[in-house]
Design a protein around this motif. Sequence first.
Motif, short mmCIF file in Angstrom:
data_model
loop_
_atom_site.label_atom_id
_atom_site.label_comp_id
_atom_site.label_asym_id
_atom_site.label_seq_id
_atom_site.Cartn_x
_atom_site.Cartn_y
_atom_site.Cartn_z
N CYS A 223 0.55 -2.22 4.05
CA CYS A 223 0.02 -1.27 5.28
C CYS A 223 0.62 0.02 5.67
CB CYS A 223 -0.52 -2.31 6.36
SG CYS A 223 -1.13 -1.24 7.53
N CYS A 226 1.61 -0.98 9.59
CA CYS A 226 2.40 -2.21 10.14
C CYS A 226 3.38 -2.54 8.93
CB CYS A 226 1.45 -3.22 10.88
SG CYS A 226 0.70 -4.26 9.38
N CYS A 249 -5.85 -4.57 5.53
CA CYS A 249 -5.10 -5.09 6.56
C CYS A 249 -5.77 -5.80 7.76
CB CYS A 249 -3.96 -3.79 7.04
SG CYS A 249 -2.71 -4.75 8.07
N ASN A 251 -3.82 -7.05 10.46
CA ASN A 251 -3.53 -6.87 11.67
C ASN A 251 -3.87 -5.65 12.17
OD1 ASN A 251 -1.88 -8.66 10.56
ND2 ASN A 251 -0.01 -7.49 10.31
N CYS A 252 -4.37 -4.62 11.23
CA CYS A 252 -4.71 -3.49 11.93
C CYS A 252 -6.10 -3.14 11.78
CB CYS A 252 -3.79 -2.07 11.16
SG CYS A 252 -2.08 -2.32 11.19
#
Length: 290
Positions: A223, A226, A249, A251-252
């Motif tokens: 990513c 992150c 991703c 997380n994002c």
Amino acid sequence: MQYVVIDLEWNNAYSKKTSGFVNEIIEIGAVKIDEGLNTVDTFSCIVRSQIGRKLRGSVKKLTHLTNDDISTGVPFTKAFSLFRKWMGEDDTVIMSWGDGDIRALLENYSYFCGVETVPFLKYYCDLQKYFQRIKKRRADQQAGLITAAQEIGIDPEIYTHHRALGDSMLTADIFEIIYDENSFKKEVRVCNDEFYSRLLFKAKILKNIDNPLIDKKRLEHYCDSCGARCELTEPWRFSCNFFRASFYCKNCDTAYAVKVRFKKLYDSVDFKKIVTVVNNDPDDEEDDEE
Ligand SMILES: [Zn+2]
């Protein structure tokens, strides 16, 4: 050691003998430079065409040579024997802007003389490559002769463009300005078997993802925000020279469209990666090039 800048004009002509096209040399221009970087002599010769009787329209326009000119010139073998006499016996580094002229030379020597090397070529330097290296340009940012001249403060208008002698004189002047003993030494090639196989090597795009030359790590994506390893959401497929896949991703909450290209060069694999963020908001797309 002396230096000779050579520039050739050629006409793409159809040969019945080989049932194919040949870049037939129609003009030779050259400049001889001594060790102290002084221009000592020039050479100019129109070569009589033996394959193509007529010049292509584009060549006529570019060079202002006429069909009469190339029918009254000196035949190839005679022209190059005159050139070799002019060049002399000294150790010479032959130089040209890009290696296209050297390929054409090789093709013409093979066609007319049945040899697979250029007999007078002992040391060679591609000045376009040399310019690119010292100006730190990327491999895909090749500078044309005019651009290079302007970049280093030479007015290209004072030379006759697209004629062999004018172009070789301009190239010689560029050489005399950019020459630096140490960096130049590294660009001079000995014209041995490896030199010719490199010259004739054709770069190839790799199309099979299982090819052992493909570094599998290059097929992962991390990513951009992150740094986490992204999940492959759409597998790799090949189209228009690129392998393409989609990544995500967690997380994002960001999706990526990734395309990668592997090109087999003589002794390496060239890699190119283009990443696009795929958002719901269509105005928020960006291109990222590695
Ligand atoms: Zn992320």
